[in-house]
Scaffold this active site. Structure first.
Site, PDB file in Angstrom:
ATOM      1  N   PRO A  42       0.838  -1.218   0.000  1.00  0.00           N
ATOM      2  CA  PRO A  42       0.000   0.000   0.000  1.00  0.00           C
ATOM      3  C   PRO A  42       0.867   1.260   0.000  1.00  0.00           C
ATOM      4  O   PRO A  42       1.801   1.379   0.790  1.00  0.00           O
ATOM      5  CB  PRO A  42      -0.780  -0.113   1.309  1.00  0.00           C
ATOM      6  CG  PRO A  42      -0.730  -1.562   1.676  1.00  0.00           C
ATOM      7  CD  PRO A  42       0.587  -2.065   1.157  1.00  0.00           C
ATOM      8  N   GLU A  43       0.578   2.162  -0.903  1.00  0.00           N
ATOM      9  CA  GLU A  43       1.277   3.449  -0.922  1.00  0.00           C
ATOM     10  C   GLU A  43       0.315   4.531  -0.419  1.00  0.00           C
ATOM     11  O   GLU A  43      -0.809   4.238  -0.016  1.00  0.00           O
ATOM     12  CB  GLU A  43       1.785   3.755  -2.336  1.00  0.00           C
ATOM     13  CG  GLU A  43       2.958   2.836  -2.721  1.00  0.00           C
ATOM     14  CD  GLU A  43       3.994   3.537  -3.589  1.00  0.00           C
ATOM     15  OE1 GLU A  43       4.093   4.779  -3.527  1.00  0.00           O
ATOM     16  OE2 GLU A  43       4.695   2.836  -4.338  1.00  0.00           O
TER      17      GLU A  43
END
Ligand SMILES: [Zn+2]
Length: 271
Positions: free
Chosen positions: A2-3
């Protein structure tokens, strides 16, 4: 992994379920993720009312009326599930609100984390103390970059990944922002003209906003709290698109690997 856009999407999904609500229970199905859960977590969160759900860099923030902020990081594979039909072995933390809504933090690889910090001094605690500005905030612009990169000979790509310069940027959106700004990833940060830094700051905001709008992106099994997959990979400009045409100039996108990390770029229009 996840960014920032995935975390922002997660926070936006959690907010309507948690904000203004009292936490009836918080169940911890193990003692740790990447590190042990805070010993006082259950006692401090049970019965507390959530006053705000927010984000700093790639951390989600759940603030309560007891002056605490529960800080979560999704690590490599974490996601929050909303009203899961069953609790599986990877649902390590389960929050239930007084309305009976259930939120489970699912993290198969367990590189995520949960901390509990005093809200009024959040910025002075690790990991926030040394962090640069938010890339979507007003203080992140060409003038800021000119000052932060002055005299730096490291590559612009490495500098944008440095959390002390700007918070929360990862490999995907740095590659894409540099392509949009037509700046070569290996160019020395301190040697980029001010006008191009203005374009770069705008490009960073633009790729992040597009990803948030599309619901976040993922390399793995990231899911929005409502259970919908948040894939955005088909809309990446250069990341993961080796051999395909550059969206600026149609030349072939290349991939280079340094220290095990891939850089995707266009050698023709990125200078
Ligand atoms: Zn190009």
């Amino acid at each position: 992994m996840p960014e920032l856009p995935e975390v922002e999407t997660t926070v936006r999904g959690l907010a309507p379920v948690l904000e203004g609500r009292r936490i009836a229970s918080i169940a911890l199905h193990r003692g740790d993720l990447r590190r042990p859960f805070p010993p006082e977590l259950r006692q401090r969160m049970t019965g507390a009312r959530v006053t705000r759900v927010g984000r700093r860099a790639k951390y989600g923030l759940i603030e309560t009326d007891r002056g605490d902020t529960m800080v979560f990081h999704l690590g490599m594979s974490g996601s929050w599930r909303l009203d899961p039909t069953e609790i599986g072995k990877h649902d390590h933390v389960v929050i239930e609100t007084e309305e009976g809504r259930r939120l489970s933090l699912n993290d198969p690889r367990r590189f995520g984390s949960i901390d509990l910090l005093p809200t009024d001094s959040l910025d002075s605690h690790a990991p926030f103390a040394a962090m640069g500005p938010e890339p979507l905030g007003d203080s992140f612009d060409g003038a800021y970059l000119a000052k932060a990169l002055d005299g730096r000979t490291a590559s612009i790509k490495a500098l944008l990944l440095d959390q002390r310069i700007v918070a929360g940027l990862g490999n995907i959106y740095v590659c894409d922002a540099l392509n949009l700004a037509r700046i070569a990833p290996g160019r020395a940060g301190g040697h980029i003209a001010r006008a191009r830094l203005d374009v770069l700051a705008d490009s960073v905001k633009s790729v992040l906003r597009a990803a948030i709008k599309a619901g976040g992106s993922s390399l793995r099994n990231y899911a929005r709290p409502d259970g919908e997959l948040g894939y955005f990979s088909s809309e990446w400009r250069v990341y993961g698109r080796e051999g395909l045409p550059c969206p600026n100039c149609q030349a072939t996108i290349r991939r280079r690997v340094d220290n095990g990390r891939s850089t995707f770029y266009c050698a023709k229009c990125q200078r």
